[in-house]
Design a protein around this motif. Structure first.
Motif, PDB file in Angstrom:
ATOM      1  N   HIS A 155      -6.609   3.789   1.123  1.00  0.00           N
ATOM      2  CA  HIS A 155      -7.188   2.972   2.187  1.00  0.00           C
ATOM      3  C   HIS A 155      -6.230   1.873   2.606  1.00  0.00           C
ATOM      4  CE1 HIS A 155     -10.157   5.187  -0.037  1.00  0.00           C
ATOM      5  NE2 HIS A 155     -10.899   5.209   1.069  1.00  0.00           N
ATOM      6  N   SER A 156      -5.429   1.390   1.663  1.00  0.00           N
ATOM      7  CA  SER A 156      -4.368   0.453   2.012  1.00  0.00           C
ATOM      8  C   SER A 156      -3.359   1.143   2.929  1.00  0.00           C
ATOM      9  CB  SER A 156      -3.674  -0.070   0.751  1.00  0.00           C
ATOM     10  OG  SER A 156      -2.596  -0.915   1.100  1.00  0.00           O
ATOM     11  N   HIS A 249       0.672   8.173   0.838  1.00  0.00           N
ATOM     12  CA  HIS A 249      -0.565   7.623   0.279  1.00  0.00           C
ATOM     13  C   HIS A 249      -1.788   7.864   1.160  1.00  0.00           C
ATOM     14  CE1 HIS A 249       1.675   6.345  -3.029  1.00  0.00           C
ATOM     15  NE2 HIS A 249       2.370   5.434  -2.376  1.00  0.00           N
ATOM     16  N   SER A 250      -1.584   8.179   2.415  1.00  0.00           N
ATOM     17  CA  SER A 250      -2.590   8.678   3.349  1.00  0.00           C
ATOM     18  C   SER A 250      -2.036   8.567   4.765  1.00  0.00           C
ATOM     19  CB  SER A 250      -3.938   7.962   3.243  1.00  0.00           C
ATOM     20  OG  SER A 250      -4.709   8.557   2.196  1.00  0.00           O
ATOM     21  N   MET A 251      -2.783   9.138   5.717  1.00  0.00           N
ATOM     22  CA  MET A 251      -2.267   9.221   7.098  1.00  0.00           C
ATOM     23  C   MET A 251      -3.382   8.985   8.111  1.00  0.00           C
ATOM     24  SD  MET A 251       0.061  12.636   6.572  1.00  0.00           S
ATOM     25  CE  MET A 251      -0.751  13.464   5.204  1.00  0.00           C
ATOM     26  N   VAL A 252      -2.959   8.587   9.318  1.00  0.00           N
ATOM     27  CA  VAL A 252      -3.888   8.451  10.441  1.00  0.00           C
ATOM     28  C   VAL A 252      -3.355   9.277  11.599  1.00  0.00           C
ATOM     29  CG1 VAL A 252      -5.019   6.876  12.053  1.00  0.00           C
ATOM     30  CG2 VAL A 252      -4.439   6.087   9.751  1.00  0.00           C
ATOM     31  N   GLN A 253      -4.242  10.093  12.182  1.00  0.00           N
ATOM     32  CA  GLN A 253      -3.891  10.868  13.369  1.00  0.00           C
ATOM     33  C   GLN A 253      -4.577  10.221  14.567  1.00  0.00           C
ATOM     34  OE1 GLN A 253      -4.176  15.180  12.930  1.00  0.00           O
ATOM     35  NE2 GLN A 253      -5.252  15.274  14.883  1.00  0.00           N
ATOM     36  N   LYS A 269       0.573  -2.189  -7.568  1.00  0.00           N
ATOM     37  CA  LYS A 269       0.917  -3.576  -7.264  1.00  0.00           C
ATOM     38  C   LYS A 269       1.184  -3.782  -5.775  1.00  0.00           C
ATOM     39  CE  LYS A 269       3.649  -5.665 -10.381  1.00  0.00           C
ATOM     40  NZ  LYS A 269       4.678  -5.692 -11.459  1.00  0.00           N
ATOM     41  N   LEU A 270       1.677  -2.745  -5.105  1.00  0.00           N
ATOM     42  CA  LEU A 270       1.927  -2.887  -3.666  1.00  0.00           C
ATOM     43  C   LEU A 270       0.626  -3.086  -2.872  1.00  0.00           C
ATOM     44  CD1 LEU A 270       3.835  -3.010  -1.237  1.00  0.00           C
ATOM     45  CD2 LEU A 270       3.648  -0.534  -1.090  1.00  0.00           C
ATOM     46  N   PRO A 271      -0.349  -2.166  -2.994  1.00  0.00           N
ATOM     47  CA  PRO A 271      -1.597  -2.427  -2.252  1.00  0.00           C
ATOM     48  C   PRO A 271      -2.313  -3.723  -2.672  1.00  0.00           C
ATOM     49  CG  PRO A 271      -1.783  -0.406  -3.582  1.00  0.00           C
ATOM     50  CD  PRO A 271      -0.339  -0.810  -3.598  1.00  0.00           C
TER      51      PRO A 271
END
Ligand code: MN3
Length: 386
Positions: A155-156, A249-253, A269-271
């Motif tokens: 989600h991040s 880590h995920s994608m948006v179309q 730690k990044l998100p």
């Protein structure tokens, strides 16, 4: 207390996300200060954290640890509380800017609601809150002018892909899944896997509950429900793709067919840090992704026959009402039973399916309905295990 440092409360500071959040804060102590930390049971680690970070207050849910906690911190000006109610109260303290909700399961709901009502920004690591009561939470966030910053890596990633997109329409969210330790196991093999095997996740080092949820794909199921509420999309707009390397880590179309992805080495730690600093990015010394080494990205369709939990989550999301709450409560009980070797891996899904048909459905639940549903479903699920 400094005027300029962001004051952070960590609910669940002794867990995997909590300890990593404290590392992020320690590495950026000119920007962040720990205002409060809370834990469920791990009193020794909580004491150690309190002595190091010197928060204004600490709270422990399990009241039997109060005396030990209080005595161990008696030489420091730290307020000490105990009990579940105190955790929810800590979350609404006036100086707090951000509440990181990193507790496990349903127990995150009440403190998160309190923090939202107090207008705090929520760095949300407790996905069960949105699974159980997404509609209620979203209404409260709007009413009390709060905000939710996702900490879950998928989600991040989506959140980062949406920066700068204004009102551009999301056509589809594509959540990536590692597939977990049992990705290549047959149905027959899954009947014999142990909790020890399930606890060995290939890419992510996490707490026990979420690691079992990852092995059973329940975690991905919860994440599609979480995504629906966070990003305001329909179930049909959420796809899951298995990507065993866990680099995308995920994608948006978007409506024009363009797909944006967020990549990086798997490191929570990044998100966590991005939720604390959004919309800014801080320089880090985290290891960098090296494309010479990671030469292959692969993708597979999730197998809903072997991993039925993912289908249950889509069903619960489409039904709405208290069905996701039913799914969550049943899952918490079966995961606990699996960890104690009382039931097998495949049996977890059998029991969840049974509970979803037997539990009392409420189309428009109130907060009290969620509380009652959670309670009743735990009883019902437990009765099906014995
Ligand atoms: Mn995740």
């Amino acid at each position: 207390m400094s005027e300029t440092k962001k004051q952070i409360a960590i609910l669940g500071s002794t867990g995997s996300i909590g300890t990593q959040a404290l590392e992020v804060i320690a590495e950026n102590d000119s920007l962040f200060e720990v205002y409060a930390i809370t834990a469920n049971n791990q009193v020794d680690l909580l004491i150690e954290q309190a002595r190091k970070f010197k928060p204004e207050m600490v709270a422990i849910a399990n009241e039997t640890h109060y005396k030990k906690l209080k005595e161990a911190l008696s030489d420091l000006p730290i307020k000490v509380f105990a009990g579940n109610d105190s955790i929810a109260q800590v979350a609404e303290m006036q100086p707090i800017d951000i509440v990181l909700t990193a507790m496990v399961g349903y127990s995150g709901l009440k403190p998160t609601i309190n923090a939202i009502k107090a207008g705090k920004k929520i760095a949300l690591a407790n996905k069960e809150t949105l699974v159980v009561a997404g509609e209620l939470i979203c209404d409260l966030v709007e009413k009390y002018n709060s905000a939710i910053l996702p900490v879950d890596s998928e989600h991040s990633a989506i959140f980062q892909c949406l920066v700068g997109e204004g009102n551009n329409t999301i056509e589809k969210l594509i959540l990536t899944a590692s597939g977990g330790p049992f990705r290549t196991k047959s149905i027959h093999e899954l009947e014999h896997v142990t909790s020890a095997q399930a606890l060995k996740h290939p890419n992510w080092d996490m707490g026990a509950k979420i690691t079992i949820d990852s092995a059973s794909m329940m975690n991905k199921g919860f994440e599609i429900i979480e995504a629906k509420w966070l990003f305001g999309v329909t179930p049909e707009q959420i796809d899951v793709v298995v990507h065993p390397q866990s680099i995308i880590h995920s994608m948006v179309q978007f409506a024009d067919s363009s797909i944006k992805a967020q990549l990086g080495l798997p490191d929570m730690k990044l998100p966590i840090q991005y939720a604390f600093t959004y919309p800014d990015r801080l320089k880090t010394n985290f290891p960098r992704l090296n494309f010479d080494i990671c030469s292959q990205f692969t993708f597979e369709r999730p197998d809903l026959e072997r991993f039925r939990n993912l289908g249950f989550a889509y069903y619960a999301m489409e039904q709405g009402g208290n069905m996701p709450c039913i799914l969550n409560a049943a899952n918490e009980i079966v995961v606990e039973a699996f960890l104690q070797n009382k039931i097998g891996f495949v049996q977890m899904s059998d029991i969840i399916e049974d509970v979803m048909t037997k539990a009392y459905f409420i189309a428009k639940p109130t907060y009290d309905d969620y509380v009652e549903t959670d309670k009743q479903v735990r009883i019902l699920t437990t009765s099906l295990i014995k």
